[in-house]
Design a protein around this motif. Sequence first.
Motif, PDB file in Angstrom:
ATOM      1  N   ALA A 137       0.838  -1.203   0.000  1.00 22.17           N
ATOM      2  CA  ALA A 137       0.000   0.000   0.000  1.00 22.17           C
ATOM      3  C   ALA A 137       0.872   1.251   0.000  1.00 22.17           C
ATOM      4  N   GLU A 138       2.007   1.183   0.676  1.00 22.63           N
ATOM      5  CA  GLU A 138       2.937   2.310   0.692  1.00 22.63           C
ATOM      6  C   GLU A 138       3.512   2.539  -0.705  1.00 22.63           C
ATOM      7  N   LEU A 139       3.698   1.474  -1.445  1.00 24.15           N
ATOM      8  CA  LEU A 139       4.204   1.605  -2.806  1.00 24.15           C
ATOM      9  C   LEU A 139       3.212   2.367  -3.676  1.00 24.15           C
ATOM     10  N   ASP A 140       1.925   2.052  -3.527  1.00 17.11           N
ATOM     11  CA  ASP A 140       0.909   2.753  -4.320  1.00 17.11           C
ATOM     12  C   ASP A 140       0.952   4.247  -4.042  1.00 17.11           C
ATOM     13  N   ALA A 141       1.074   4.619  -2.771  1.00 20.18           N
ATOM     14  CA  ALA A 141       1.124   6.039  -2.407  1.00 20.18           C
ATOM     15  C   ALA A 141       2.393   6.687  -2.943  1.00 20.18           C
ATOM     16  N   PHE A 142       3.504   5.973  -2.843  1.00 18.78           N
ATOM     17  CA  PHE A 142       4.775   6.507  -3.321  1.00 18.78           C
ATOM     18  C   PHE A 142       4.736   6.721  -4.830  1.00 18.78           C
ATOM     19  N   LEU A 143       4.222   5.713  -5.561  1.00 16.91           N
ATOM     20  CA  LEU A 143       4.182   5.813  -7.018  1.00 16.91           C
ATOM     21  C   LEU A 143       3.195   6.873  -7.479  1.00 16.91           C
ATOM     22  N   SER A 144       2.112   7.050  -6.734  1.00 18.86           N
ATOM     23  CA  SER A 144       1.158   8.096  -7.080  1.00 18.86           C
ATOM     24  C   SER A 144       1.806   9.465  -6.975  1.00 18.86           C
ATOM     25  N   ALA A 145       2.550   9.687  -5.893  1.00 20.31           N
ATOM     26  CA  ALA A 145       3.257  10.962  -5.739  1.00 20.31           C
ATOM     27  C   ALA A 145       4.327  11.110  -6.807  1.00 20.31           C
ATOM     28  N   ARG A 146       5.017  10.017  -7.139  1.00 19.82           N
ATOM     29  CA  ARG A 146       6.055  10.059  -8.171  1.00 19.82           C
ATOM     30  C   ARG A 146       5.434  10.364  -9.538  1.00 19.82           C
ATOM     31  N   ASP A 147       4.251   9.807  -9.812  1.00 19.75           N
ATOM     32  CA  ASP A 147       3.589  10.077 -11.091  1.00 19.75           C
ATOM     33  C   ASP A 147       3.250  11.555 -11.232  1.00 19.75           C
ATOM     34  N   ARG A 148       2.799  12.176 -10.149  1.00 21.58           N
ATOM     35  CA  ARG A 148       2.486  13.605 -10.203  1.00 21.58           C
ATOM     36  C   ARG A 148       3.749  14.428 -10.419  1.00 21.58           C
ATOM     37  N   GLN A 149       4.822  14.023  -9.755  1.00 21.55           N
ATOM     38  CA  GLN A 149       6.104  14.714  -9.956  1.00 21.55           C
ATOM     39  C   GLN A 149       6.560  14.583 -11.408  1.00 21.55           C
ATOM     40  N   GLN A 150       6.379  13.382 -11.973  1.00 19.95           N
ATOM     41  CA  GLN A 150       6.798  13.147 -13.351  1.00 19.95           C
ATOM     42  C   GLN A 150       5.948  13.958 -14.324  1.00 19.95           C
ATOM     43  N   ALA A 151       4.648  14.072 -14.027  1.00 17.44           N
ATOM     44  CA  ALA A 151       3.774  14.869 -14.889  1.00 17.44           C
ATOM     45  C   ALA A 151       4.215  16.328 -14.896  1.00 17.44           C
ATOM     46  N   MET A 152       4.556  16.848 -13.734  1.00 18.26           N
ATOM     47  CA  MET A 152       5.053  18.219 -13.642  1.00 18.26           C
ATOM     48  C   MET A 152       6.369  18.357 -14.383  1.00 18.26           C
ATOM     49  N   ALA A 153       7.250  17.377 -14.183  1.00 18.42           N
ATOM     50  CA  ALA A 153       8.559  17.431 -14.835  1.00 18.42           C
ATOM     51  C   ALA A 153       8.424  17.395 -16.351  1.00 18.42           C
ATOM     52  N   GLU A 154       7.528  16.553 -16.860  1.00 16.76           N
ATOM     53  CA  GLU A 154       7.362  16.450 -18.309  1.00 16.76           C
ATOM     54  C   GLU A 154       6.888  17.768 -18.903  1.00 16.76           C
ATOM     55  N   LYS A 155       5.970  18.434 -18.208  1.00 22.48           N
ATOM     56  CA  LYS A 155       5.485  19.723 -18.701  1.00 22.48           C
ATOM     57  C   LYS A 155       6.620  20.766 -18.682  1.00 22.48           C
ATOM     58  N   MET A 156       7.464  20.709 -17.666  1.00 19.14           N
ATOM     59  CA  MET A 156       8.580  21.651 -17.589  1.00 19.14           C
ATOM     60  C   MET A 156       9.632  21.349 -18.649  1.00 19.14           C
ATOM     61  N   VAL A 157       9.859  20.071 -18.925  1.00 17.97           N
ATOM     62  CA  VAL A 157      10.808  19.690 -19.969  1.00 17.97           C
ATOM     63  C   VAL A 157      10.288  20.125 -21.340  1.00 17.97           C
ATOM     64  N   GLU A 158       8.973  20.005 -21.550  1.00 19.61           N
ATOM     65  CA  GLU A 158       8.388  20.468 -22.812  1.00 19.61           C
ATOM     66  C   GLU A 158       8.594  21.976 -22.985  1.00 19.61           C
ATOM     67  N   THR A 159       8.379  22.729 -21.912  1.00 16.49           N
ATOM     68  CA  THR A 159       8.589  24.180 -21.975  1.00 16.49           C
ATOM     69  C   THR A 159      10.053  24.485 -22.257  1.00 16.49           C
ATOM     70  N   ARG A 160      10.935  23.725 -21.646  1.00 16.45           N
ATOM     71  CA  ARG A 160      12.368  23.928 -21.875  1.00 16.45           C
ATOM     72  C   ARG A 160      12.725  23.696 -23.340  1.00 16.45           C
ATOM     73  N   ALA A 161      12.118  22.691 -23.962  1.00 16.50           N
ATOM     74  CA  ALA A 161      12.390  22.423 -25.371  1.00 16.50           C
ATOM     75  C   ALA A 161      11.907  23.572 -26.256  1.00 16.50           C
ATOM     76  N   ARG A 162      10.745  24.132 -25.935  1.00 16.53           N
ATOM     77  CA  ARG A 162      10.253  25.271 -26.716  1.00 16.53           C
ATOM     78  C   ARG A 162      11.146  26.491 -26.535  1.00 16.53           C
ATOM     79  N   LEU A 163      11.627  26.686 -25.324  1.00 13.79           N
ATOM     80  CA  LEU A 163      12.532  27.805 -25.078  1.00 13.79           C
ATOM     81  C   LEU A 163      13.855  27.620 -25.828  1.00 13.79           C
ATOM     82  N   ALA A 164      14.319  26.381 -25.917  1.00 12.47           N
ATOM     83  CA  ALA A 164      15.555  26.117 -26.651  1.00 12.47           C
ATOM     84  C   ALA A 164      15.417  26.552 -28.100  1.00 12.47           C
TER      85      ALA A 164
END
Length: 279
Positions: A161-188
Amino acid sequence: GRLEYAAGARDFAMTELGLPDNGSYRSYADLGRRYATWNLFAAPEFSVQPKRWCFPVAGCVNYRGYFDEERAARAARRQQKRGLDVHVGPSIAYSTLGHLQDPVLNTMLGYGDAELAAFIIHELAHQAVYAPSDSDFNEAFATVVETEGLRRWLARVERTAELDAFLSARDRQQAMAEKMVETRARLAMLYTSGAAEHELRAAKAAELARLSAFLKSDGLAVNGELNNARLAAIATYQRCVPALTAELARLDNDLPVFYATMKSIARDPSARQKLCPSA
């Protein structure tokens, strides 16, 4: 009890995950502060490429770490005076790559058990595979091993159950990171467009404002300023994670084979570029 848990996770990492056994995380140290280091990232006003600092053992990395928060803040102000975007982010732990016997730190104990095991696995992964002067590859490798290793550890101790909570938080972090990486590519692309500085400055501000609005609308608001340095920090830790995750899956989640493959790639800059092209 927390230290006993850490010792169990450390033994599992050695015997079941094939990570190095060299005395690291078998002792404890209280640093007397809330974070292990504060990492300074800096990037030019019109570039997504971070400033790099070079060291004898680690090679060139995308940040400079400080053991004192105020020293990091002073260094950031100096970089700002030179016209660079800056970002200072705290770090819970760091690895000496097996050259010293890294201890469990008090900074690692302020989180849940899953996070504590994840810290240990992540830092040990740096000892297993390391490519000097390629921060993006190194952090992605450690993150992929951390996630797979934690999955196996929590299954072993029957705390999935702790894994589910950890991965859920990690998925949200990854979603934020992907959006920031996309913005970085456009800025490049923007920064190499040949536009005048005042046009670049306005377009940059508009891109960062759109990113901030998107993150807030999705409940992913971040603290601090969004700028080239902040995007470089996110890219360092997250940009190559999808590619290395896919590589582990391609190898049927066989960690020893994954380590061997990544060691070979770590020695070959062209292979690393192919696996995770530069931004």
